[in-house]
Design a protein around this motif. Structure first.
Motif, mmCIF file in Angstrom:
data_model
loop_
_atom_site.group_PDB
_atom_site.id
_atom_site.type_symbol
_atom_site.label_atom_id
_atom_site.label_comp_id
_atom_site.label_asym_id
_atom_site.label_seq_id
_atom_site.Cartn_x
_atom_site.Cartn_y
_atom_site.Cartn_z
ATOM 1 N N ALA A 145 0.827 -1.208 0.000
ATOM 2 C CA ALA A 145 0.000 0.000 0.000
ATOM 3 C C ALA A 145 0.858 1.254 0.000
ATOM 4 O O ALA A 145 2.035 1.238 0.381
ATOM 5 C CB ALA A 145 -0.928 0.005 1.217
ATOM 6 N N MET A 146 0.256 2.359 -0.431
ATOM 7 C CA MET A 146 0.931 3.654 -0.444
ATOM 8 C C MET A 146 1.214 4.105 0.990
ATOM 9 O O MET A 146 0.356 3.985 1.864
ATOM 10 C CB MET A 146 0.063 4.694 -1.164
ATOM 11 C CG MET A 146 0.694 6.065 -1.271
ATOM 12 S SD MET A 146 -0.350 7.226 -2.177
ATOM 13 C CE MET A 146 -1.756 7.301 -1.070
ATOM 14 N N GLN A 170 4.051 11.034 -0.029
ATOM 15 C CA GLN A 170 3.464 9.706 -0.193
ATOM 16 C C GLN A 170 4.254 8.969 -1.268
ATOM 17 O O GLN A 170 4.495 9.514 -2.346
ATOM 18 C CB GLN A 170 1.983 9.823 -0.571
ATOM 19 C CG GLN A 170 1.128 10.429 0.543
ATOM 20 C CD GLN A 170 -0.320 10.615 0.141
ATOM 21 O OE1 GLN A 170 -0.640 10.677 -1.030
ATOM 22 N NE2 GLN A 170 -1.206 10.721 1.126
ATOM 23 N N TRP A 171 4.630 7.738 -0.948
ATOM 24 C CA TRP A 171 5.417 6.935 -1.872
ATOM 25 C C TRP A 171 4.872 5.512 -1.904
ATOM 26 O O TRP A 171 4.098 5.105 -1.049
ATOM 27 C CB TRP A 171 6.894 6.928 -1.474
ATOM 28 C CG TRP A 171 7.167 6.269 -0.144
ATOM 29 C CD1 TRP A 171 7.049 6.824 1.073
ATOM 30 C CD2 TRP A 171 7.567 4.910 0.052
ATOM 31 N NE1 TRP A 171 7.356 5.928 2.055
ATOM 32 C CE2 TRP A 171 7.680 4.723 1.449
ATOM 33 C CE3 TRP A 171 7.847 3.836 -0.785
ATOM 34 C CZ2 TRP A 171 8.060 3.515 2.007
ATOM 35 C CZ3 TRP A 171 8.233 2.634 -0.229
ATOM 36 C CH2 TRP A 171 8.334 2.469 1.153
ATOM 37 N N GLN A 172 5.317 4.750 -2.889
ATOM 38 C CA GLN A 172 4.811 3.388 -3.087
ATOM 39 C C GLN A 172 5.890 2.564 -3.783
ATOM 40 O O GLN A 172 6.680 3.094 -4.581
ATOM 41 C CB GLN A 172 3.534 3.415 -3.916
ATOM 42 C CG GLN A 172 2.786 2.103 -3.960
ATOM 43 C CD GLN A 172 1.479 2.238 -4.725
ATOM 44 O OE1 GLN A 172 1.276 3.194 -5.456
ATOM 45 N NE2 GLN A 172 0.585 1.278 -4.561
ATOM 46 N N ILE A 173 5.903 1.296 -3.486
ATOM 47 C CA ILE A 173 6.866 0.401 -4.140
ATOM 48 C C ILE A 173 6.434 0.197 -5.586
ATOM 49 O O ILE A 173 5.294 -0.189 -5.866
ATOM 50 C CB ILE A 173 6.941 -0.947 -3.404
ATOM 51 C CG1 ILE A 173 7.453 -0.734 -1.967
ATOM 52 C CG2 ILE A 173 7.831 -1.921 -4.152
ATOM 53 C CD1 ILE A 173 7.440 -1.987 -1.133
ATOM 54 N N LEU A 234 13.905 13.850 -4.371
ATOM 55 C CA LEU A 234 13.477 12.505 -3.984
ATOM 56 C C LEU A 234 13.378 11.585 -5.187
ATOM 57 O O LEU A 234 13.731 10.405 -5.108
ATOM 58 C CB LEU A 234 12.140 12.582 -3.249
ATOM 59 C CG LEU A 234 12.177 13.249 -1.865
ATOM 60 C CD1 LEU A 234 10.791 13.334 -1.286
ATOM 61 C CD2 LEU A 234 13.092 12.460 -0.920
ATOM 62 N N LYS A 235 12.885 12.123 -6.311
ATOM 63 C CA LYS A 235 12.804 11.272 -7.503
ATOM 64 C C LYS A 235 14.187 10.940 -8.035
ATOM 65 O O LYS A 235 14.396 9.858 -8.611
ATOM 66 C CB LYS A 235 11.970 11.972 -8.575
ATOM 67 C CG LYS A 235 10.484 11.961 -8.268
ATOM 68 C CD LYS A 235 9.667 12.500 -9.429
ATOM 69 C CE LYS A 235 8.179 12.392 -9.123
ATOM 70 N NZ LYS A 235 7.348 12.879 -10.252
ATOM 71 N N VAL A 258 4.730 9.445 -5.031
ATOM 72 C CA VAL A 258 3.374 9.714 -5.526
ATOM 73 C C VAL A 258 3.076 11.207 -5.462
ATOM 74 O O VAL A 258 2.652 11.811 -6.450
ATOM 75 C CB VAL A 258 2.333 8.918 -4.700
ATOM 76 C CG1 VAL A 258 0.918 9.243 -5.170
ATOM 77 C CG2 VAL A 258 2.610 7.422 -4.820
ATOM 78 N N THR A 259 3.287 11.828 -4.326
ATOM 79 C CA THR A 259 3.020 13.263 -4.196
ATOM 80 C C THR A 259 3.807 13.826 -3.026
ATOM 81 O O THR A 259 4.157 13.107 -2.084
ATOM 82 C CB THR A 259 1.515 13.537 -3.972
ATOM 83 O OG1 THR A 259 1.316 14.957 -3.897
ATOM 84 C CG2 THR A 259 1.024 12.926 -2.680
ATOM 85 N N VAL A 260 4.094 15.106 -3.109
ATOM 86 C CA VAL A 260 4.762 15.845 -2.049
ATOM 87 C C VAL A 260 3.975 17.132 -1.842
ATOM 88 O O VAL A 260 3.716 17.870 -2.811
ATOM 89 C CB VAL A 260 6.223 16.174 -2.407
ATOM 90 C CG1 VAL A 260 6.858 17.013 -1.299
ATOM 91 C CG2 VAL A 260 7.019 14.887 -2.617
ATOM 92 N N GLN A 261 3.594 17.417 -0.606
ATOM 93 C CA GLN A 261 2.794 18.613 -0.318
ATOM 94 C C GLN A 261 3.298 19.287 0.952
ATOM 95 O O GLN A 261 3.800 18.621 1.863
ATOM 96 C CB GLN A 261 1.314 18.261 -0.142
ATOM 97 C CG GLN A 261 0.649 17.694 -1.383
ATOM 98 C CD GLN A 261 0.583 18.696 -2.513
ATOM 99 O OE1 GLN A 261 0.549 19.906 -2.280
ATOM 100 N NE2 GLN A 261 0.595 18.201 -3.745
#
Length: 615
Positions: A145-146, A170-173, A234-235, A258-261
């Motif tokens: 899961a994220m 938020q990140w994910q494998i 991060l990417k 996934v996203t950075v806020q």
């Protein structure tokens, strides 16, 4: 043992600690770590188990009030990071016994299964269950899961001002075949905890580096550069992208961002925060006060204008009412005169028509009588004619009978009887016809008289109806004439009232103009007095000690003349020698006494020299 808490809780605790430092006067910064002791900050196991059983919509305990420094909204919902920390470990079921066991994993979990003697994993993928030999095999289970990481970055801007940033990523494998080789998933209770901590440290460093190049205003108003810089760094680490040309330099870590806020930005110094808000608040306060004054002025002007318009409308209304009254009275008078003339004309016409109707009735009655007489004469002639015919018939019958008697003497008595019966029958017939004609004539005369009487009644009713209509019209004309007279009276009164209002208005305007001229004159006089007083004050301000001494010397003769005779002279001296300041003070006091006594001070050149010598 340290237990991790959410970034929101750490942010609130840090803000509360900073506020308590400001209240106590301690200006040092304290950092609240993201890990606290399990003995001091975590409940016991039973309370933790109850907390874990709560649904996702459970209410979070509100954080204490932080005044203006509270940056997080007090909501009743827990954050995704808090729910993630409260989540239980992955449940993996082992079935079978000894060497013939099976590992059953959930469908949303990555699994890698290795065996002694094999370079590649036996089982690798998402949600794959497998056979397990505890003597030869090993496996690793990681959630797919994220993940959400909260970041509390305590940064310093380029103006050397402290600012705290609450962010989350938020990140994910994305590729587990790479991720399990390069990342540490060894913690069985929280396999992703170490990775979350590592990514959080990198994000914290990136945020601090970026904010160090930005001002406080830029951080508060535009967070896009921070998000862009953080995402790019991060990417670059996780997905193997280069910051300059976007080319892939390595295969990455097998995960994707996934996203950075940026959620909140909190200035550490309350004084700086108030100073930043001060211009806007002062601007709004100035605008509000100007708006209030403008509104009051406009309302006052509107009230004056409304009062003026009200007075004008009332005067115009009264004038219009008076004008309408006079107009109505004039119209009523004209209408009354017109109606009286019409009434007189109608009366004369009706009288003439009545006379004509009487004449026509008399003529009709006379004609009826003449017709009746003619009919009677005609009936008499008809009766005479019938009598003559009857007599002639009788003579003819007698002659015929005589002839028959002469010729038929030998007829029997039966024939004579028949003749006599025929004669009687003929006489009866003639009598009946005469009676019938007489009755017919009488009936016609009665019907004619009845028709004449009906016509006469109809003529009388028609005349009476015309008379009533004329009377009705006369009354209506009289009422209209009365209204016209009333309108004329109203019009006359309105004109008189209008003239009086115009005179009063002109008188008021003249009074107002006179008052305005007087006010302007008084204002100009006051301005002149103020200018004169200002010039006098300026002249007084220009007077110094030398001027005072010169004026005293010039006017000493006049002062001596005005002073009373000295009967006794006493000198009292205290202190040391008299200084220049004391002399100037004495001279100023002498001048003040002279002005108070009304002694005019004249220049020295206006006094004759001889008089000065004598004095």
């Amino acid at each position: 043992m340290l237990q991790r808490i959410s970034a929101a809780q750490a942010f609130n605790k840090q803000a509360e600690a900073h506020r308590s430092q400001q209240d106590t006067g301690n200006g040092d910064y304290l950092d609240i770590p993201a890990f606290l002791s399990a003995d001091n900050n975590q409940p016991d196991e039973k309370a933790s188990a109850k907390k874990k059983k709560k649904p996702s919509t459970a209410q979070a305990e509100p954080s204490p009030k932080l005044g203006f420094s509270s940056q997080l909204p007090q909501t009743n919902l827990v954050t995704s990071e808090e729910l993630q920390l409260q989540k239980e470990p992955i449940k993996v079921h082992e079935t079978g016994f000894w060497r013939w066991k099976r590992i059953i994993v959930p469908p949303n979990v990555y699994v890698v299964h290795t065996r002694i003697g094999r370079d590649e994993p036996v089982t690798l993928g998402l949600g794959k269950s497998f056979r397990y030999n505890p003597y030869k095999d090993a496996y690793l289970v990681v959630p797919a899961a994220m993940q959400t990481i909260g970041i509390v970055a305590r940064s310093i801007t380029k103006e050397k001002q402290g600012i705290n940033i609450l962010a989350y990523l938020q990140w994910q494998i994305s590729d587990f075949s790479i991720a399990y080789k390069k990342l540490d998933f060894s913690d069985s209770r929280d396999p992703l905890g170490i990775v979350n901590a590592q990514l959080g440290e990198q994000a914290d460093a990136a945020i601090k580096d970026k904010i160090a190049t930005m001002s406080v205003e830029e951080v508060l108003t535009d967070k896009a550069p921070i998000i862009e810089e953080l995402t790019t760094r991060l990417k670059t680490v996780t997905e193997g992208r280069s910051h300059e040309d976007g080319l892939t330099l390595h295969e990455g870590l097998g995960i994707k961002i996934v996203t950075v806020q940026i959620r909140e930005a909190f200035i550490s110094s309350s004084k700086l925060w108030q100073d930043l808000q001060a211009p806007f608040r002062h601007q709004q306060e100035r605008t509000a006060r100007i708006s209030l004054l403008t509104t009051q002025n406009e309302v006052h002007q509107k009230e004056l204008e409304s009062h003026r318009l009200k007075e004008i409308r009332e005067a115009e209304t009264e004038s219009a009412i008076e004008e309408v009254k006079q107009k109505k009275q004039t119209e009523a008078i004209e209408f009354k005169v017109t109606q009286e003339s019409i009434r007189f004309t109608k009366t004369q016409e009706s009288f003439q028509e009545k006379i004509q109707l009487e004449e026509q009735t008399t003529l009709t009655r006379h004609a009826s009588k003449l017709r009746l007489q003619a009919q009677e004469q005609e009936m008499a002639q008809k009766l005479l004619k019938l009598e003559e015919e009857t007599a002639l018939a009788k003579q003819t019958s007698e002659q015929r009978l005589k002839t028959q008697e002469a010729r038929l003497a030998h007829d029997t008595q039966l024939g004579a009887l028949q003749q006599e019966q025929a004669k009687a029958l003929e006489q009866a017939r003639l009598d009946n016809e005469a009676d019938k004609q007489q009755k017919t004539l009488e009936t016609e005369q009665a019907l004619h008289a009845l028709d004449e009487e009906n016509r006469l009644n109809e003529a009388n009713m028609l005349a009476e109806q015309q008379r009533l209509e004329q009377e009705k019209e006369i009354k209506q004309q009289a009422a209209a004439l009365q209204l016209l007279i009333q309108d004329q009276d109203d019009l006359l009164e309105a004109k008189v009232l209008e003239a009086r209002i115009v005179r009063e208005r002109q008188a008021r305007l003249a009074q107002l103009e006179l008052k305005e001229a007087n006010n302007r004159l008084k204002h100009a006089q006051r301005e002149n007095e103020m200018v004169l007083l200002r010039h006098q004050q300026e002249i007084r301000n220009l007077i110094n000690e030398s001027d005072l001494l010169r004026r005293l010397i010039d006017n000493s003769a006049d002062i001596a003349d005005k002073l009373p005779d000295i009967q006794e002279l006493k000198v009292l001296q205290t202190g040391g020698e008299m200084t220049t300041d004391m002399l100037s003070t004495f001279i100023a006091k002498i001048l003040a006494v002279a002005e108070h006594l009304g002694v005019p001070l004249k220049p020295i050149h206006s006094v004759p020299p001889k008089k000065n010598k004598e004095k």
